[in-house]
Design a protein around this motif. Structure first.
Motif, PDB file in Angstrom:
ATOM      1  N   ALA A  68      -1.530  27.908   3.994  1.00  0.00           N
ATOM      2  CA  ALA A  68      -0.739  27.634   5.195  1.00  0.00           C
ATOM      3  C   ALA A  68      -0.961  28.698   6.250  1.00  0.00           C
ATOM      4  CB  ALA A  68       0.742  27.537   4.836  1.00  0.00           C
ATOM      5  N   ARG A  69      -0.970  29.943   5.835  1.00  0.00           N
ATOM      6  CA  ARG A  69      -1.197  31.041   6.792  1.00  0.00           C
ATOM      7  C   ARG A  69      -2.591  30.959   7.399  1.00  0.00           C
ATOM      8  NH1 ARG A  69       3.511  33.150   8.616  1.00  0.00           N
ATOM      9  NH2 ARG A  69       4.690  34.278   7.032  1.00  0.00           N
ATOM     10  N   ALA A  70      -3.563  30.551   6.593  1.00  0.00           N
ATOM     11  CA  ALA A  70      -4.932  30.453   7.102  1.00  0.00           C
ATOM     12  C   ALA A  70      -5.088  29.276   8.059  1.00  0.00           C
ATOM     13  CB  ALA A  70      -5.903  30.318   5.934  1.00  0.00           C
ATOM     14  N   ALA A  71      -4.414  28.167   7.760  1.00  0.00           N
ATOM     15  CA  ALA A  71      -4.639  26.925   8.506  1.00  0.00           C
ATOM     16  C   ALA A  71      -3.873  26.843   9.807  1.00  0.00           C
ATOM     17  CB  ALA A  71      -4.255  25.730   7.627  1.00  0.00           C
ATOM     18  N   LEU A  72      -2.685  27.418   9.852  1.00  0.00           N
ATOM     19  CA  LEU A  72      -1.771  27.172  10.959  1.00  0.00           C
ATOM     20  C   LEU A  72      -1.586  28.406  11.834  1.00  0.00           C
ATOM     21  CD1 LEU A  72       0.977  25.284   8.914  1.00  0.00           C
ATOM     22  CD2 LEU A  72      -0.864  24.260  10.282  1.00  0.00           C
ATOM     23  N   CYS A  73      -1.172  28.155  13.061  1.00  0.00           N
ATOM     24  CA  CYS A  73      -0.779  29.213  13.976  1.00  0.00           C
ATOM     25  C   CYS A  73       0.596  28.846  14.535  1.00  0.00           C
ATOM     26  CB  CYS A  73      -1.800  29.382  15.097  1.00  0.00           C
ATOM     27  SG  CYS A  73      -1.919  27.932  16.188  1.00  0.00           S
ATOM     28  N   HIS A  74       1.145  29.694  15.395  1.00  0.00           N
ATOM     29  CA  HIS A  74       2.493  29.441  15.902  1.00  0.00           C
ATOM     30  C   HIS A  74       2.564  28.220  16.808  1.00  0.00           C
ATOM     31  CE1 HIS A  74       0.703  31.684  19.268  1.00  0.00           C
ATOM     32  NE2 HIS A  74       1.627  31.146  20.026  1.00  0.00           N
ATOM     33  N   ARG A  75       1.408  27.718  17.241  1.00  0.00           N
ATOM     34  CA  ARG A  75       1.399  26.516  18.094  1.00  0.00           C
ATOM     35  C   ARG A  75       1.179  25.232  17.309  1.00  0.00           C
ATOM     36  NH1 ARG A  75      -2.917  27.630  22.632  1.00  0.00           N
ATOM     37  NH2 ARG A  75      -4.018  28.547  20.859  1.00  0.00           N
ATOM     38  N   THR A  76       0.892  25.356  16.017  1.00  0.00           N
ATOM     39  CA  THR A  76       0.640  24.149  15.209  1.00  0.00           C
ATOM     40  C   THR A  76       1.624  23.972  14.055  1.00  0.00           C
ATOM     41  OG1 THR A  76      -0.989  25.387  13.911  1.00  0.00           O
ATOM     42  CG2 THR A  76      -1.824  24.049  15.750  1.00  0.00           C
ATOM     43  N   GLY A  77       2.387  24.995  13.731  1.00  0.00           N
ATOM     44  CA  GLY A  77       3.314  24.846  12.630  1.00  0.00           C
ATOM     45  C   GLY A  77       4.191  26.062  12.447  1.00  0.00           C
ATOM     46  N   VAL A  78       5.117  25.940  11.530  1.00  0.00           N
ATOM     47  CA  VAL A  78       6.045  27.027  11.192  1.00  0.00           C
ATOM     48  C   VAL A  78       6.032  27.204   9.685  1.00  0.00           C
ATOM     49  CG1 VAL A  78       8.427  27.828  11.255  1.00  0.00           C
ATOM     50  CG2 VAL A  78       7.509  26.515  13.191  1.00  0.00           C
ATOM     51  N   THR A  79       5.717  28.407   9.253  1.00  0.00           N
ATOM     52  CA  THR A  79       5.677  28.720   7.828  1.00  0.00           C
ATOM     53  C   THR A  79       6.810  29.660   7.483  1.00  0.00           C
ATOM     54  OG1 THR A  79       3.277  28.466   7.736  1.00  0.00           O
ATOM     55  CG2 THR A  79       4.299  29.733   5.972  1.00  0.00           C
ATOM     56  N   THR A  80       7.597  29.282   6.492  1.00  0.00           N
ATOM     57  CA  THR A  80       8.645  30.164   5.998  1.00  0.00           C
ATOM     58  C   THR A  80       8.291  30.619   4.593  1.00  0.00           C
ATOM     59  OG1 THR A  80      11.030  30.394   5.627  1.00  0.00           O
ATOM     60  CG2 THR A  80      10.068  28.258   5.079  1.00  0.00           C
ATOM     61  N   VAL A  81       8.411  31.917   4.366  1.00  0.00           N
ATOM     62  CA  VAL A  81       8.119  32.500   3.055  1.00  0.00           C
ATOM     63  C   VAL A  81       9.441  32.868   2.392  1.00  0.00           C
ATOM     64  CG1 VAL A  81       6.918  34.320   1.792  1.00  0.00           C
ATOM     65  CG2 VAL A  81       5.915  33.379   3.894  1.00  0.00           C
ATOM     66  N   VAL A  82       9.715  32.251   1.264  1.00  0.00           N
ATOM     67  CA  VAL A  82      10.962  32.461   0.526  1.00  0.00           C
ATOM     68  C   VAL A  82      10.640  33.209  -0.762  1.00  0.00           C
ATOM     69  CG1 VAL A  82      12.882  31.291  -0.624  1.00  0.00           C
ATOM     70  CG2 VAL A  82      11.975  30.383   1.527  1.00  0.00           C
ATOM     71  N   PRO A  83      11.411  34.214  -1.109  1.00  0.00           N
ATOM     72  CA  PRO A  83      11.158  34.906  -2.383  1.00  0.00           C
ATOM     73  C   PRO A  83      11.238  33.932  -3.553  1.00  0.00           C
ATOM     74  CG  PRO A  83      12.740  36.127  -1.035  1.00  0.00           C
ATOM     75  CD  PRO A  83      12.539  34.802  -0.365  1.00  0.00           C
ATOM     76  N   PRO A  84      10.321  34.014  -4.502  1.00  0.00           N
ATOM     77  CA  PRO A  84      10.308  33.047  -5.605  1.00  0.00           C
ATOM     78  C   PRO A  84      11.562  33.084  -6.473  1.00  0.00           C
ATOM     79  CG  PRO A  84       8.728  34.826  -5.987  1.00  0.00           C
ATOM     80  CD  PRO A  84       9.195  34.963  -4.584  1.00  0.00           C
ATOM     81  N   GLU A  85      12.304  34.183  -6.428  1.00  0.00           N
ATOM     82  CA  GLU A  85      13.532  34.244  -7.217  1.00  0.00           C
ATOM     83  C   GLU A  85      14.695  33.512  -6.542  1.00  0.00           C
ATOM     84  OE1 GLU A  85      13.178  38.185  -4.910  1.00  0.00           O
ATOM     85  OE2 GLU A  85      11.869  36.837  -6.051  1.00  0.00           O
ATOM     86  N   ALA A  86      14.527  33.096  -5.299  1.00  0.00           N
ATOM     87  CA  ALA A  86      15.581  32.350  -4.613  1.00  0.00           C
ATOM     88  C   ALA A  86      15.754  30.978  -5.255  1.00  0.00           C
ATOM     89  CB  ALA A  86      15.232  32.202  -3.137  1.00  0.00           C
ATOM     90  N   ASP A  87      16.977  30.438  -5.185  1.00  0.00           N
ATOM     91  CA  ASP A  87      17.208  29.129  -5.780  1.00  0.00           C
ATOM     92  C   ASP A  87      16.752  28.015  -4.840  1.00  0.00           C
ATOM     93  OD1 ASP A  87      19.213  28.880  -3.823  1.00  0.00           O
ATOM     94  OD2 ASP A  87      20.844  29.266  -5.232  1.00  0.00           O
TER      95      ASP A  87
END
Length: 340
Positions: free
Chosen positions: A276-295
């Motif tokens: 996702a980070r490689a494919a997208l930029c701020h004009r094409t998408g929004v990526t949210t990174v959530v800690p894997p321990e989150a429910d």
């Protein structure tokens, strides 16, 4: 430049209309090579026989060629500069034996995060492995991978002009690894409808989230191919991407498919350095990174916020950027550069 694109013996029609990762990538390379001015031979018996007559089909697989045979002599006489093949083949001794005698380069793209290559499969020059994301490059560092975004095309699929769209769409195989229940919950939090496009791979997974998946805001479209699949993406306001916490995306066709259609992407990931980070930029998408321990509920809330932000992006700009970034000719030229 003469390029041989080797088919991949799978269960999909070749080239496929809708699904098939390696198959659709190989077809995009063939289309891109021809658009870039290269001569292209489609090698292998799997290609559809009724392709346009300007496609040259050679129904031979290198791993089946006998040393010293007329077929081997014909392959050598053709004078290939580059072969493009599925990632398994540079580790297959029978394939390598034939390729080694052709004195040409080979390029492939890593479509699996698990496949183990032979130590001698790639030298980074004559035999080249391409990877999508920083995490995939790190994963295959021993094979000197080169960074490149994969382009995937179906047969006779052209993206229509971008439209503002409505509702949300999620596309992929329905199972635990792809985690569409998180997209469904995020849509529910927003009071938005969501369309699930793709085959059910795990009935147990669907049953484990049956209350969510049976909710009124969910539409099940099943597996779509060709123009119907493209339309499902193009008609959405936001494409929603999810995956399980430990899942590693390797080839990531969906990002290119969505932005080429003009649909911005809202992404839930669990770490940095993903496709996702490689494919997208701020004009094409929004990526949210959530800690894997989150429910799951915390993750769905974060994804809902990403969807809201992605919905504000301009679809025409998304498409313009997407069709440049995921252009088949550009993709081919990047992979062929070291062969010229």
């Amino acid at each position: 430049m003469l390029v041989g694109v080797c088919d991949f013996p799978g269960s999909y029609a070749f080239p496929p209309a809708g699904y098939g990762g390696i198959e659709r990538w190989l077809w995009a390379v063939a289309v891109g090579a021809r658009a870039a001015g290269a001569d292209v031979h489609l090698l292998g018996p799997g290609w559809l026989p009724d392709l346009e007559p300007e496609w040259v089909r050679k129904p031979v697989r290198l791993e089946d060629v006998t040393a010293g045979s007329p077929t081997e002599r014909e392959l050598k006489a053709a004078g290939y500069d580059l072969l493009v093949v599925g990632h398994e083949y540079p580790s297959l001794p029978a394939w390598v034996r034939t390729w080694s005698g052709l004195e040409c380069d080979v390029a492939t793209f890593q479509h699996s995060p698990l496949f183990q290559h032979a130590a001698s499969a790639f030298d980074g020059k004559r035999s080249r492995l391409y990877c999508y994301s920083p995490e995939m490059i790190e994963r295959y560092a021993a094979h000197q991978p080169l960074p490149e975004l994969a382009v995937h095309l179906g047969l006779d699929v052209d993206e229509p002009q971008a439209a503002q769209g409505r509702d949300l769409v999620w596309l992929g195989r329905v199972d635990e690894e792809k985690a569409p229940h998180l997209a469904v919950r995020a849509a529910q939090l927003l009071g938005r409808r969501i369309r699930i496009v793709g085959p059910v791979f795990s009935e147990d997974y669907v049953r484990s989230h049956k209350k969510l998946f049976a909710a009124d805001h969910v539409e099940w479209a099943g597996e779509l191919g060709g123009p119907a699949k493209t339309a499902a993406i193009q008609e959405a306001s936001v494409f929603v991407y999810t995956c399980a916490r430990t899942y590693v995306e390797a080839g990531a066709a969906v990002f290119g498919e969505s932005v080429r259609a003009g649909t911005p992407v809202a992404v839930l990931t669990w770490r940095d350095g993903t496709c996702a980070r490689a494919a997208l930029c701020h004009r094409t998408g929004v990526t949210t990174v959530v800690p894997p321990e989150a429910d799951d509920e915390t993750a769905a809330q974060a994804l809902a916020e990403a969807i809201e932000r992605a919905a504000d992006l301009d679809h025409n700009e998304v498409q313009a950027i997407g069709q440049q970034r995921f252009d088949p000719a550009r993709h081919f030229e990047a992979m062929a550069a070291l062969s010229c």
